[in-house]
Design a protein around this motif. Structure first.
Motif, PDB file in Angstrom:
ATOM      1  N   GLY A  93       9.837  95.810  43.711  1.00 14.41           N
ATOM      2  CA  GLY A  93       8.875  94.555  43.341  1.00 14.41           C
ATOM      3  C   GLY A  93       7.644  94.888  43.942  1.00 14.41           C
ATOM      4  O   GLY A  93       6.377  94.704  43.388  1.00 14.41           O
ATOM      5  N   THR A  94       7.637  95.325  45.294  1.00 18.99           N
ATOM      6  CA  THR A  94       6.402  95.662  45.914  1.00 18.99           C
ATOM      7  C   THR A  94       5.802  97.001  45.094  1.00 18.99           C
ATOM      8  O   THR A  94       4.387  97.153  45.052  1.00 18.99           O
ATOM      9  CB  THR A  94       6.820  96.097  47.609  1.00 18.99           C
ATOM     10  N   LYS A  95       6.481  97.979  44.957  1.00 17.75           N
ATOM     11  CA  LYS A  95       5.990  99.113  44.463  1.00 17.75           C
ATOM     12  C   LYS A  95       5.502  98.863  43.096  1.00 17.75           C
ATOM     13  O   LYS A  95       4.237  99.414  42.832  1.00 17.75           O
ATOM     14  CB  LYS A  95       7.059 100.211  44.109  1.00 17.75           C
ATOM     15  N   TYR A  96       5.699  97.990  42.152  1.00 22.46           N
ATOM     16  CA  TYR A  96       5.486  97.662  40.815  1.00 22.46           C
ATOM     17  C   TYR A  96       4.500  96.459  40.819  1.00 22.46           C
ATOM     18  O   TYR A  96       4.238  95.818  39.569  1.00 22.46           O
ATOM     19  CB  TYR A  96       6.247  97.744  40.047  1.00 22.46           C
ATOM     20  N   ASN A  97       4.235  95.566  41.862  1.00 18.90           N
ATOM     21  CA  ASN A  97       3.352  94.484  41.968  1.00 18.90           C
ATOM     22  C   ASN A  97       4.220  93.481  41.144  1.00 18.90           C
ATOM     23  O   ASN A  97       3.552  92.784  40.502  1.00 18.90           O
ATOM     24  CB  ASN A  97       2.175  94.935  41.629  1.00 18.90           C
ATOM     25  N   LEU A  98       5.501  93.384  41.327  1.00 17.39           N
ATOM     26  CA  LEU A  98       6.169  92.251  40.724  1.00 17.39           C
ATOM     27  C   LEU A  98       6.679  91.004  41.605  1.00 17.39           C
ATOM     28  O   LEU A  98       7.202  91.419  42.779  1.00 17.39           O
ATOM     29  CB  LEU A  98       7.567  92.765  39.932  1.00 17.39           C
ATOM     30  N   ALA A 358      19.329 101.112  32.707  1.00 15.29           N
ATOM     31  CA  ALA A 358      18.546 101.063  31.507  1.00 15.29           C
ATOM     32  C   ALA A 358      17.887  99.600  31.476  1.00 15.29           C
ATOM     33  O   ALA A 358      16.583  99.663  30.811  1.00 15.29           O
ATOM     34  CB  ALA A 358      19.557 100.934  30.124  1.00 15.29           C
ATOM     35  N   ILE A 359      18.362  98.861  32.016  1.00 14.65           N
ATOM     36  CA  ILE A 359      17.494  97.476  31.949  1.00 14.65           C
ATOM     37  C   ILE A 359      16.281  97.476  32.734  1.00 14.65           C
ATOM     38  O   ILE A 359      15.287  96.763  32.482  1.00 14.65           O
ATOM     39  CB  ILE A 359      18.366  96.326  32.208  1.00 14.65           C
ATOM     40  N   TRP A 360      16.504  98.289  34.157  1.00 16.51           N
ATOM     41  CA  TRP A 360      15.267  98.434  34.771  1.00 16.51           C
ATOM     42  C   TRP A 360      14.106  99.048  34.090  1.00 16.51           C
ATOM     43  O   TRP A 360      12.996  98.924  34.039  1.00 16.51           O
ATOM     44  CB  TRP A 360      15.620  99.113  36.010  1.00 16.51           C
ATOM     45  N   GLN A 365       8.933  99.394  31.034  1.00 15.83           N
ATOM     46  CA  GLN A 365       8.368  99.461  29.540  1.00 15.83           C
ATOM     47  C   GLN A 365       7.755  98.307  29.028  1.00 15.83           C
ATOM     48  O   GLN A 365       6.715  98.453  28.542  1.00 15.83           O
ATOM     49  CB  GLN A 365       9.764  99.909  28.687  1.00 15.83           C
ATOM     50  N   LEU A 366       8.376  97.126  29.217  1.00 17.55           N
ATOM     51  CA  LEU A 366       7.789  95.761  28.721  1.00 17.55           C
ATOM     52  C   LEU A 366       6.581  95.488  29.796  1.00 17.55           C
ATOM     53  O   LEU A 366       5.888  94.728  29.311  1.00 17.55           O
ATOM     54  CB  LEU A 366       8.865  94.843  28.586  1.00 17.55           C
ATOM     55  N   LEU A 367       6.534  95.751  30.979  1.00 17.69           N
ATOM     56  CA  LEU A 367       5.472  95.509  31.739  1.00 17.69           C
ATOM     57  C   LEU A 367       4.378  96.288  31.201  1.00 17.69           C
ATOM     58  O   LEU A 367       3.242  95.773  31.249  1.00 17.69           O
ATOM     59  CB  LEU A 367       5.852  95.525  33.306  1.00 17.69           C
ATOM     60  N   LYS A 368       4.382  97.593  30.839  1.00 19.84           N
ATOM     61  CA  LYS A 368       3.280  98.413  30.679  1.00 19.84           C
ATOM     62  C   LYS A 368       2.718  97.807  29.261  1.00 19.84           C
ATOM     63  O   LYS A 368       1.613  97.887  28.851  1.00 19.84           O
ATOM     64  CB  LYS A 368       3.845  99.912  30.212  1.00 19.84           C
ATOM     65  N   THR A 369       3.519  97.457  28.270  1.00 19.07           N
ATOM     66  CA  THR A 369       2.954  96.835  26.923  1.00 19.07           C
ATOM     67  C   THR A 369       2.846  95.403  27.026  1.00 19.07           C
ATOM     68  O   THR A 369       2.454  94.586  26.251  1.00 19.07           O
ATOM     69  CB  THR A 369       4.038  97.222  26.008  1.00 19.07           C
ATOM     70  N   ASN A 371       4.461  92.711  27.439  1.00 17.42           N
ATOM     71  CA  ASN A 371       5.483  91.865  27.088  1.00 17.42           C
ATOM     72  C   ASN A 371       6.139  91.102  28.248  1.00 17.42           C
ATOM     73  O   ASN A 371       6.768  90.209  27.928  1.00 17.42           O
ATOM     74  CB  ASN A 371       6.667  92.787  26.217  1.00 17.42           C
ATOM     75  N   ILE A 372       6.019  91.557  29.221  1.00 20.84           N
ATOM     76  CA  ILE A 372       6.623  90.847  30.492  1.00 20.84           C
ATOM     77  C   ILE A 372       5.325  90.659  31.498  1.00 20.84           C
ATOM     78  O   ILE A 372       4.712  91.815  32.027  1.00 20.84           O
ATOM     79  CB  ILE A 372       7.660  91.541  31.261  1.00 20.84           C
ATOM     80  N   ALA A 373       4.982  89.413  31.929  1.00 21.00           N
ATOM     81  CA  ALA A 373       3.906  89.333  33.029  1.00 21.00           C
ATOM     82  C   ALA A 373       4.266  89.699  34.487  1.00 21.00           C
ATOM     83  O   ALA A 373       5.583  89.465  34.792  1.00 21.00           O
ATOM     84  CB  ALA A 373       3.516  87.950  32.990  1.00 21.00           C
ATOM     85  N   PRO A 374       3.433  90.433  35.121  1.00 29.12           N
ATOM     86  CA  PRO A 374       3.929  90.786  36.597  1.00 29.12           C
ATOM     87  C   PRO A 374       4.409  89.638  37.413  1.00 29.12           C
ATOM     88  O   PRO A 374       5.150  89.915  38.496  1.00 29.12           O
ATOM     89  CB  PRO A 374       2.606  91.656  37.091  1.00 29.12           C
ATOM     90  N   ASP A 375       3.895  88.658  37.186  1.00 32.79           N
ATOM     91  CA  ASP A 375       4.235  87.335  37.937  1.00 32.79           C
ATOM     92  C   ASP A 375       5.361  86.649  37.362  1.00 32.79           C
ATOM     93  O   ASP A 375       5.740  85.429  37.957  1.00 32.79           O
ATOM     94  CB  ASP A 375       3.047  86.370  38.194  1.00 32.79           C
ATOM     95  N   ALA A 376       5.888  86.974  36.371  1.00 31.67           N
ATOM     96  CA  ALA A 376       7.125  86.179  35.859  1.00 31.67           C
ATOM     97  C   ALA A 376       8.552  86.686  36.790  1.00 31.67           C
ATOM     98  O   ALA A 376       8.782  87.447  37.389  1.00 31.67           O
ATOM     99  CB  ALA A 376       7.602  86.927  34.460  1.00 31.67           C
ATOM    100  N   ASN A 377       9.205  85.599  36.577  1.00 31.79           N
ATOM    101  CA  ASN A 377      10.678  85.399  37.260  1.00 31.79           C
ATOM    102  C   ASN A 377      11.541  86.375  36.516  1.00 31.79           C
ATOM    103  O   ASN A 377      11.933  85.784  35.732  1.00 31.79           O
ATOM    104  CB  ASN A 377      11.011  84.035  37.681  1.00 31.79           C
ATOM    105  N   ILE A 378      11.925  87.427  36.905  1.00 27.48           N
ATOM    106  CA  ILE A 378      12.655  88.619  36.059  1.00 27.48           C
ATOM    107  C   ILE A 378      13.823  88.444  36.688  1.00 27.48           C
ATOM    108  O   ILE A 378      14.011  88.778  37.947  1.00 27.48           O
ATOM    109  CB  ILE A 378      11.921  89.718  36.182  1.00 27.48           C
TER     110      ILE A 378
END
Length: 398
Positions: A93-98, A358-360, A365-369, A371-378
């Motif tokens: 989470g820290t590495k990818y700012n999630l 695969a899900i990680w 992939q979806l963060l890059k596009t 389709n998922i926001a970095p502040d979303a509860n994932i």
């Protein structure tokens, strides 16, 4: 007795997943007689069930007893499955700012995967109906789970799996006393062989969604997620979808909890993201409109054995979940899965199945596009332990 619960199931009937027609839940059923498609268990949810009752129950999937289909406690065949942990992934989470990244680790179930849930339920119902033996075509984990629960129940077990399945899966089935048949091809080829072996219908076929009750075991993941989130829900759930029972089951649980009032009206249901292997992505191809359905799809083997399901019978059910939840379907390459395995292992100490990797990578992939926001509860759903897949991934950690 294999459980300490003494509540009553609220099971009422079964419905066809396609046309909604009603079928009896009190006699053995496979697929619907009307459409030859999966049946879904329905419950008398208008009867009040208090969430507080859960506080006094064992931390297994059987704590949701009223909303499970086994009628008599003595028929429950359990190895303590369920209530797997939800683990925060602080380092990634820290590495990818999630802001809120977590993983539910189904690899901590008996037999090392989420398949324990579905097969515990299916074998319990088989016992309730007086079945003496079961057969299953499998990519690996489901066969292991069926063999274990059949051993526990004193039933004959016949497992049909691809010849290229890692030896760890085969060996475990042998140790449980199962009869194992190896087939050249993927799980659809195993299904054809299982049909041939069971031509006299002496065994109950517990293939994915070919009987109604594996789904009921898998849905307990959805109940647990809600309870573990304090009766709230994540915004996004990423799930590795081969046969799709878990994806369908989690959504079914959310709908049931809404009907019972366990989830308040202001709680938004998560976006459901189905993740497949690029080597075998029938759902993705159908979702993107590249084919009308997967009936003629041909897939290739993948290191994520559980994702090598080229023609899932539950395809329309999966598509319904994706559309109702405003989700999507994506695929991940073999190299990406290996990268995900390295990251989860080295950064979080989690040696997940390739399906979990695969899900990680799908999340990335979806963060890059966007389709998922970095502040979303994932929430990531890892379906099994990576230890059984060593034969697929040995030497590939660099």
């Amino acid at each position: 007795m294999e459980t300490t619960t003494h509540t009553q199931s609220l099971l009422s009937h079964l419905t066809c997943s396609n046309c909604g027609s009603s079928h009896s839940a009190f006699e053995p059923q496979l697929t619907s007689t009307c459409c030859q498609l999966p049946l879904e268990a329905q419950y008398n949810v208008y009867e009040p069930i208090s969430k507080n009752a859960l506080l006094r129950r064992p931390a297994t999937m059987w704590r949701y007893r009223e909303m499970l289909p086994v009628l008599c406690d003595e028929n429950i065949v359990t190895l303590g499955e369920g209530f797997t942990p939800v683990l925060p992934l602080h380092n990634l989470g820290t590495k990818y700012n999630l802001k809120q990244l977590q993983l539910k680790d189904e690899g901590q179930n008996p037999t090392g995967s989420f398949k324990a849930r579905g097969l515990s339920m299916a074998i319990s119902k088989a016992k309730e109906f007086g079945v003496e033996g079961c057969i299953i075509p499998t990519a690996g984990n489901a066969g292991v789970a069926m063999a274990a629960y059949c051993a526990r129940a004193g039933m004959r077990a016949v497992v049909v799996m691809p010849r290229h399945t890692p030896n760890a899966f085969k060996e475990e089935c042998y140790w449980y006393g199962a009869e194992v048949h190896l087939v050249d091809g993927l799980i659809n080829d195993c299904a054809a062989k299982a049909k041939e072996l069971n031509a006299d219908n002496s065994l109950l076929d517990v293939s994915t969604l070919k009987e109604p009750y594996r789904l009921e075991g898998k849905k307990t993941m959805g109940y647990e997620i809600a309870e573990q989130y304090g009766w709230s829900l994540p915004e996004v759930i990423l799930y590795p979808a081969g046969g799709g029972t878990g994806l369908i089951g989690i959504w079914k649980a959310f709908r049931e909890m809404q009907a019972m009032g366990w989830l308040s009206e202001d709680i938004k249901l998560p976006r459901m993201i189905a993740v497949q292997a690029a080597n075998c992505q029938p759902l993705v191809e159908t979702f993107l409109g590249h084919q009308p359905n997967s009936k003629n799809y041909t897939g290739k083997p993948t290191i994520a054995n559980g994702l090598a399901v080229p023609r899932p019978i539950g395809e329309q059910m999966m598509l319904r979940v994706i559309r109702e939840s405003r989700g999507t379907a994506v695929s991940v390459t073999e190299d990406e899965m290996l990268q995900g395995l390295r990251e989860l292992s080295a950064s979080e100490g989690l040696f997940v199945a390739p399906e979990g990797a695969a899900i990680w990578m799908a999340a990335r992939q979806l963060l890059k596009t966007n389709n998922i926001a970095p502040d979303a509860n994932i929430l990531l759903l890892n379906t099994g332990s990576g230890q059984k897949y060593m034969e697929n991934i040995a030497g590939k950690y660099r």
